[in-house]
Design an enzyme around this catalytic site. Structure first.
Site, mmCIF file in Angstrom:
data_model
loop_
_atom_site.group_PDB
_atom_site.id
_atom_site.type_symbol
_atom_site.label_atom_id
_atom_site.label_comp_id
_atom_site.label_asym_id
_atom_site.label_seq_id
_atom_site.Cartn_x
_atom_site.Cartn_y
_atom_site.Cartn_z
ATOM 1 N N ASP A 153 62.541 72.130 180.293
ATOM 2 C CA ASP A 153 62.914 72.085 178.876
ATOM 3 C C ASP A 153 62.221 73.202 178.084
ATOM 4 O O ASP A 153 61.096 73.575 178.394
ATOM 5 C CB ASP A 153 62.539 70.707 178.309
ATOM 6 C CG ASP A 153 63.235 70.429 176.984
ATOM 7 O OD1 ASP A 153 64.161 71.170 176.623
ATOM 8 O OD2 ASP A 153 62.841 69.466 176.309
ATOM 9 N N ASN A 174 63.961 76.215 176.951
ATOM 10 C CA ASN A 174 64.580 77.550 177.033
ATOM 11 C C ASN A 174 65.075 78.024 175.665
ATOM 12 O O ASN A 174 64.885 79.180 175.288
ATOM 13 C CB ASN A 174 65.789 77.531 177.977
ATOM 14 C CG ASN A 174 65.399 77.289 179.414
ATOM 15 O OD1 ASN A 174 64.242 77.402 179.777
ATOM 16 N ND2 ASN A 174 66.375 76.957 180.237
ATOM 17 N N TRP A 232 62.252 78.895 173.243
ATOM 18 C CA TRP A 232 61.605 80.134 173.700
ATOM 19 C C TRP A 232 62.386 81.342 173.179
ATOM 20 O O TRP A 232 61.806 82.303 172.682
ATOM 21 C CB TRP A 232 61.559 80.134 175.231
ATOM 22 C CG TRP A 232 60.910 81.319 175.857
ATOM 23 C CD1 TRP A 232 59.583 81.449 176.189
ATOM 24 C CD2 TRP A 232 61.555 82.553 176.254
ATOM 25 N NE1 TRP A 232 59.366 82.681 176.769
ATOM 26 C CE2 TRP A 232 60.555 83.379 176.815
ATOM 27 C CE3 TRP A 232 62.865 83.030 176.183
ATOM 28 C CZ2 TRP A 232 60.822 84.653 177.316
ATOM 29 C CZ3 TRP A 232 63.136 84.301 176.669
ATOM 30 C CH2 TRP A 232 62.111 85.095 177.230
ATOM 31 N N HIS A 250 67.920 80.728 178.656
ATOM 32 C CA HIS A 250 68.366 80.164 179.941
ATOM 33 C C HIS A 250 68.247 81.201 181.056
ATOM 34 O O HIS A 250 67.910 80.868 182.195
ATOM 35 C CB HIS A 250 69.804 79.650 179.822
ATOM 36 C CG HIS A 250 69.928 78.517 178.854
ATOM 37 N ND1 HIS A 250 69.090 77.416 178.897
ATOM 38 C CD2 HIS A 250 70.767 78.304 177.802
ATOM 39 C CE1 HIS A 250 69.414 76.585 177.915
ATOM 40 N NE2 HIS A 250 70.423 77.113 177.242
ATOM 41 N N ASN A 261 74.618 67.397 178.470
ATOM 42 C CA ASN A 261 74.545 68.802 178.021
ATOM 43 C C ASN A 261 75.911 69.415 177.671
ATOM 44 O O ASN A 261 75.978 70.483 177.063
ATOM 45 C CB ASN A 261 73.851 69.690 179.064
ATOM 46 C CG ASN A 261 72.351 69.500 179.127
ATOM 47 O OD1 ASN A 261 71.727 69.680 180.163
ATOM 48 N ND2 ASN A 261 71.741 69.147 178.002
ATOM 49 N N GLU A 314 54.353 59.681 188.982
ATOM 50 C CA GLU A 314 53.396 60.110 187.973
ATOM 51 C C GLU A 314 54.158 61.010 187.003
ATOM 52 O O GLU A 314 54.956 61.853 187.437
ATOM 53 C CB GLU A 314 52.273 60.947 188.617
ATOM 54 C CG GLU A 314 51.404 60.194 189.588
ATOM 55 C CD GLU A 314 50.517 59.146 188.914
ATOM 56 O OE1 GLU A 314 50.235 59.281 187.709
ATOM 57 O OE2 GLU A 314 50.125 58.198 189.605
HETATM 58 C C1 FPP Z 1 66.689 72.806 178.664
HETATM 59 O O1 FPP Z 1 66.211 73.650 177.641
HETATM 60 C C2 FPP Z 1 67.388 73.581 179.669
HETATM 61 C C3 FPP Z 1 68.704 73.445 180.035
HETATM 62 C C4 FPP Z 1 69.609 72.429 179.474
HETATM 63 C C5 FPP Z 1 69.319 74.355 181.039
HETATM 64 C C6 FPP Z 1 68.453 74.651 182.232
HETATM 65 C C7 FPP Z 1 68.982 75.825 182.877
HETATM 66 C C8 FPP Z 1 68.246 76.776 183.504
HETATM 67 C C9 FPP Z 1 66.787 76.699 183.686
HETATM 68 C C10 FPP Z 1 68.911 78.012 184.004
HETATM 69 C C11 FPP Z 1 69.819 77.903 185.186
HETATM 70 C C12 FPP Z 1 69.306 77.196 186.353
HETATM 71 C C13 FPP Z 1 69.670 77.465 187.627
HETATM 72 C C14 FPP Z 1 69.577 76.372 188.624
HETATM 73 C C15 FPP Z 1 70.124 78.787 188.069
HETATM 74 P P1 FPP Z 1 66.820 73.538 176.173
HETATM 75 O O2 FPP Z 1 67.956 74.471 176.075
HETATM 76 O O3 FPP Z 1 67.132 72.102 175.885
HETATM 77 O O4 FPP Z 1 65.639 74.030 175.317
HETATM 78 P P2 FPP Z 1 65.296 73.592 173.806
HETATM 79 O O5 FPP Z 1 64.855 72.149 173.871
HETATM 80 O O6 FPP Z 1 64.183 74.509 173.441
HETATM 81 O O7 FPP Z 1 66.540 73.796 172.993
#
Ligand code: FPP
Length: 230
Positions: A17, A19, A22, A34, A65, A197
């Site tokens: 979580d 991305n 960030w 992402h 999502n 855990e």
């Molecule tokens: C959560 O952060 C992340 C996601 C919903 C997507 C995760 C995807 C990746 C790490 C990239 C692709 C993965 C692979 C397997 C190639 P968020 O967007 O909810 O972050 P926020 O809470 O800051 O908005």
């Protein structure tokens, strides 16, 4: 790595979580977060295997999502497709099974074919990387129960359900790590997390790295040493 106690860390899971935050902090579109997150996913998942954790599970996309803007969903799925293609070469030499967990029925056939192909080529290897895409813990339990109903079962045991989960045959997660400062499980490994855990960190996923894995692993063995005795 942390000293081993009687209970080893056999399965670690990550809720990746942070991305979006960030990227926003840097004035970038969420998609950039992402992209950075996908790089960290590669580093962290392979590092866990390298330090001797045989099973790693990551939460890449939840059943909830889909509510995100189409542009963001498309960008995440482009990253999955790129990763799948890259994985064919990347894991030729690695002793690693790639397994996709979640409901893949809404995906295009071109994508599910490649997912199945990757699973088939890597099957039977020593370590496992589970990638949860269109995954929801409740949905997984529902699908498991429906499989049992389809087999004509009228009374079921916990073992029956476990045998039909997407993670069938794997040990339950010993530790679930969530980055990005939220402290909840968000429908991840709902059945499997009963005794896991839980480890929460404020670090945003794209900033997470090998040292952070080491810290989480040390914390696992610290907790285990404290509570593991009779
Ligand atoms: C959560 O952060 C992340 C996601 C919903 C997507 C995760 C995807 C990746 C790490 C990239 C692709 C993965 C692979 C397997 C190639 P968020 O967007 O909810 O972050 P926020 O809470 O800051 O908005």
């Amino acid at each position: 790595m942390a000293e081993k106690s009687e209970k080893t860390l056999r399965h670690i899971a990550f809720i990746m979580d942070g991305n979006g935050r960030w990227a926003t902090k840097r004035g970038l579109p969420r998609e950039a977060g992402h992209k950075a997150g996908a790089e960290v996913f590669k580093t962290v998942s392979e590092y866990c295997v390298d330090i001797g954790i045989p099973i790693v599970t990551v939460y890449a996309f939840s059943t909830e999502n889909w509510k995100r803007p189409k542009r963001e969903v498309d960008a995440i799925f482009r990253l999955f497709s790129q990763y799948i293609e890259e994985a064919f070469a990347r894991f030729l030499e690695k002793d690693l099974v790639i397994r996709f967990i979640g409901d893949r029925t809404p995906f295009p056939k071109s994508m599910t074919d490649r997912m199945e192909e990757l699973e088939r080529i890597t099957a039977g290897r020593k370590n496992t990387l589970n990638i949860a895409i269109n995954y929801g813990g409740r949905d997984e339990i529902k699908r498991a129960v429906n499989k049992l109903i389809a087999e004509g079962k009228t009374e079921i045991t916990e073992a029956d359900i476990e045998a039909k989960l997407d993670t069938a045959g794997e040990p339950m997660p010993d530790m679930i790590v969530r980055t990005g400062a939220e402290q909840r499980i968000s429908n991840f490994l709902t059945w499997q997390s009963a005794y896991a855990e839980l480890y929460f960190t404020d670090t945003l996923w794209p900033d997470f790295g090998k040292e952070d894995v080491d810290k989480a692993v040390e914390e696992f063995y610290r907790r285990n040493r404290r509570f593991g005795g009779v």
